[in-house]
Design an enzyme around this catalytic site. Structure first.
Site, short mmCIF file in Angstrom:
data_model
loop_
_atom_site.label_atom_id
_atom_site.label_comp_id
_atom_site.label_asym_id
_atom_site.label_seq_id
_atom_site.Cartn_x
_atom_site.Cartn_y
_atom_site.Cartn_z
N HIS A 21 -1.11 5.51 8.48
CA HIS A 21 -0.79 4.02 7.93
C HIS A 21 -0.49 4.47 6.48
O HIS A 21 -1.00 5.55 5.87
CB HIS A 21 -2.06 3.23 7.94
N HIS B 207 -0.95 -9.69 -0.78
CA HIS B 207 -1.51 -8.96 -1.77
C HIS B 207 -1.24 -9.92 -3.21
O HIS B 207 -0.71 -10.70 -3.18
CB HIS B 207 -0.90 -7.68 -2.22
N ASP C 77 -5.80 -0.06 -4.82
CA ASP C 77 -4.06 0.02 -4.80
C ASP C 77 -3.35 -1.15 -5.16
O ASP C 77 -2.61 -1.24 -5.82
CB ASP C 77 -3.78 0.51 -3.31
N HIS C 78 -4.16 -2.07 -4.90
CA HIS C 78 -3.48 -3.59 -5.22
C HIS C 78 -4.75 -4.57 -5.30
O HIS C 78 -5.58 -4.38 -4.39
CB HIS C 78 -2.30 -3.77 -4.24
N THR D 107 -1.64 4.22 3.41
CA THR D 107 -2.41 4.61 2.22
C THR D 107 -2.63 6.28 2.48
O THR D 107 -2.36 7.05 1.68
CB THR D 107 -3.88 3.92 2.27
N ASP E 205 -8.85 -4.59 3.01
CA ASP E 205 -7.46 -4.93 2.82
C ASP E 205 -7.02 -5.84 4.32
O ASP E 205 -6.83 -7.17 4.04
CB ASP E 205 -6.37 -3.98 2.60
N SER F 62 0.95 -1.29 -0.06
CA SER F 62 -0.10 0.07 -0.08
C SER F 62 0.95 1.23 0.06
O SER F 62 0.17 2.30 -0.07
CB SER F 62 -0.96 0.04 1.40
#
Ligand SMILES: *[C@@H]1O[C@H](CO)[C@@H](O)[C@H](O)[C@H]1NC(C)=O
Ligand SMILES: *[C@@H]1O[C@H](CO)[C@@H](O)[C@H](O)[C@H]1NC(C)=O
Ligand SMILES: *[C@@H]1O[C@H](CO)[C@@H](O)[C@H](O)[C@H]1NC(C)=O
Ligand SMILES: *[C@@H]1O[C@H](CO)[C@@H](O)[C@H](O)[C@H]1NC(C)=O
Ligand SMILES: *[C@@H]1O[C@H](CO)[C@@H](O)[C@H](O)[C@H]1NC(C)=O
Length: 557
Positions: free
Chosen positions: A204, A484, A413-414, A206, A372, A141
């Site tokens: 965090h 991820h 993001d992923h 992100t 996530d 992230s």
């Protein structure tokens, strides 16, 4: 890969022979329910869950044609996006989207839930983004936040710095030449109000992508650097992420900061209102420091710590809002104490209210981060529920704004390793285990993970309570934390220049397209296209500019 367990070369000729002799047998034998009993059962189950219309050819022709007509009437929107709202569903893979929409329909007891659409799936333009980072095929992230918030790809675990900066190289990360300027800063320079909302700690990876430049994502407060055995001692004097939020220009100038993570902001000798200790070693109270930032022209600042304070706040009187609703990450929607913590929808609403006060528009970044977090624990239901919450937050943002002047972009993001597998019949509980494996006669769940902490040898999960929120869906590889995934993620856009998000592109393209649409940052330098097709507001701006130029010409004569 080897049908019937025979050597490869043999298999090929057998397969060819089968194709020639008995095509359907050769193909269908691979399916688990190719017998009369199973076929009848599938038919019965599906018929209970679908509209009989689906059996008619005309139904599908009509559906296809209706959508086609809608798309033929869809007009591209030009002009300038006065406001931008950018949503990230952290880890919101395409498999998450598909299963979340089915889950959403099934929690409403709808039939035909496969047809449901999340709010943003109804947006007119969709694309795919490639999420790899400079040194990693699969993103975390941190490097992905760098890509979609600064327009530059960097290394895994680093935030807001170019690929020159390797993980933990704090000296290199402090070189301005290696720092990537956040799109939040572009907006601030263009006079826009800016805000960051997350249900994770606001420090965090992100949310930090919106304001920090740091060589290691875990350095959220000074104690985190201190206890990091791999960190050079010289890094201990460098500003941690929480400090950057209140010290550096981009962070200080954010009008809205909301999420969790109080402990990173005050001393380990103090306690917060929930009697939980702070984590800072340097004795600083950054919340107090934030409240004391010298704002221009008597702007008002407010700090709130729970839902009722947020609800009773007068947003139209607030220029700067800091909301820290949990000591660490906020709680899963399904498990949260709703009197204590606001929902993602409520935070989004409050942020839009505060930001709407400015004349030059705003740029709001919202992260649904618990999707996530749940996936990492193989807790698929929580992940799906959090994706539905994000859908609700986007839906609310779309209601509160106008497509004419507000660009909304929703992406991830992923990806993650969850897959939707088997051939479950229509209407099957997305959290269930409707199919039996022919190899061991035991059922397997529709959702499962390639890896993660739930791993155990194959067993009969018939009696598992797979619909409990914290049920961990099966994992195929024993890892303490599910990883991820590296597959592309979807991008959905609505509003001015939303069509720029069509196609398959690098993730770092996203803020460039936003900057063009909103005429801020590097995109503001690029020649405007379709001026003539612009919205009325744009035409008004150019005609008043023409009038101004005429006036200047007259004065200069
Ligand atoms: C859906 O059905 C279940 C089981 O009958 C019931 O408990 C639940 O309240 C229903 N949900 C809605 C939203 O109607
Ligand atoms: C909020 O503040 C504005 C401006 O001071 C005021 O007009 C309005 O009545 C206030 N609203 C509430 C609910 O207190
Ligand atoms: C929820 O939080 C409120 C306020 O802190 C508290 O009074 C209440 O007991 C909590 N409820 C539960 C179920 O924990
Ligand atoms: C799996 O468990 C269910 C429920 O206990 C049982 O009915 C079924 O026979 C079991 N299947 C196998 C292959 O052991
Ligand atoms: C998975 O790995 C952990 C950590 O090594 C270990 O404690 C656990 O027993 C393993 N689980 C299985 C099912 O092998």
């Amino acid at each position: 890969m080897r049908p019937y367990g025979v050597p490869c070369t043999f298999a090929l000729s057998i397969a060819t022979a089968l194709l020639l002799a008995a095509t359907t047998d050769g193909i269908e034998i691979r399916h688990t329910d190719n017998n009369a009993e199973n076929i009848a059962a599938r038919r019965r189950a599906s018929n209970e869950n679908i509209s009989p219309d689906e059996n008619n050819k005309q139904f599908w022709y009509d559906a296809g044609n209706n959508l086609l007509r809608k798309k033929l009437n869809l007009e591209r929107q030009y002009g300038v996006a006065k406001n931008v709202i950018f949503f990230i569903g952290d880890g919101m893979s395409i498999a998450t989207l598909t299963s979340a929409r089915i889950y959403m329909g099934q929690t409403k007891n709808n039939t035909g839930s496969e047809k449901e659409m999340l709010s943003f799936e109804k947006f007119p333009f969709t694309g795919l983004s490639k999420t790899y980072c400079v040194d990693s095929q699969v993103a975390d992230s941190a490097c992905s936040a760098t890509a979609y918030l600064t327009g530059v790809k960097g290394n895994i675990e680093t935030i807001g710095v170019s690929g020159t900066v390797t993980n933990r190289d704090c000296m290199a990360s402090n070189e301005p030449a290696n720092q990537a300027v956040s799109s939040m800063r572009w907006a601030q320079r263009a006079g826009k109000r800016t805000g960051v909302v997350s249900n994770m700690r606001v420090t965090h990876a992100t949310p930090a992508g919106a304001y920090a430049n740091v060589a290691q994502r875990d350095w959220e407060c000074d104690n985190d650097v201190f206890i990091d055995e791999l960190a050079d001692k010289s890094c201990r004097t460098q500003p941690d992420i929480a400090r950057q939020l209140i010290e550096r220009e981009t962070g200080r100038n954010l009008n809205v900061i909301m999420g969790g993570g109080r402990a990173k902001f005050f001393p380990n000798t103090d306690k917060d209102q929930q009697n939980l200790k702070g984590q800072r070693r340097d004795g600083r109270d950054l919340i107090k420091e934030w409240l004391e930032i010298d704002r221009t022209s008597g702007a008002s600042s407010a700090y709130v710590t729970d839902r009722s304070q947020l609800k009773s706040m007068n947003t139209s009187e607030t220029d700067y809002l800091l909301g820290l609703f949990a000591s660490s990450h906020m709680s899963y929607n399904l498990l949260a104490n709703k009197t204590q913590e606001p929902t993602l929808v409520e935070m989004t609403e409050a942020a839009i209210e505060v930001l709407s006060k400015g004349d030059a528009g705003y740029y709001l970044f919202v992260e649904g981060g618990l999707i996530d977090w749940a996936h990492h624990s193989n807790m698929a239901q929580l992940a799906l529920d959090e994706a539905v919450m994000l859908s609700k937050a986007v839906g609310r943002a779309a209601e509160l704004t106008s497509r004419e002047d507000t660009l909304i972009v929703v992406t991830s993001d992923h990806s993650h390793t969850m897959s939707i597998n088997g051939y479950p019949h229509r209407g099957s509980d997305i959290l269930g285990h409707p199919k039996i494996a022919v190899t061991d006669n035991m059922p397997y769940s529709t959702l499962s993970y390639a890896n993660g902490p739930s791993y155990k040898a194959r067993y009969n999960l018939s009696d598992d309570k797979t619909d409990e929120p914290e049920y961990q869906f099966p994992s195929m590889l024993n890892l303490t934390w599910e990883t991820h995934g590296g597959d592309d993620v979807a991008v959905f856009a609505s509003g001015p220049w939303a069509h720029l998000f069509v196609g398959n592109y690098e993730q770092n393209y996203i803020p460039h397209a936003i900057s063009y649409a909103a005429r801020m940052g590097p995109g503001a330098e690029i020649e405007r296209k379709h001026e003539a097709d612009s919205s009325s507001e744009k035409i008004f701006v150019s005609s008043s500019l023409a009038a101004f130029m005429t006036l200047v010409a007259l004065l200069l004569r």
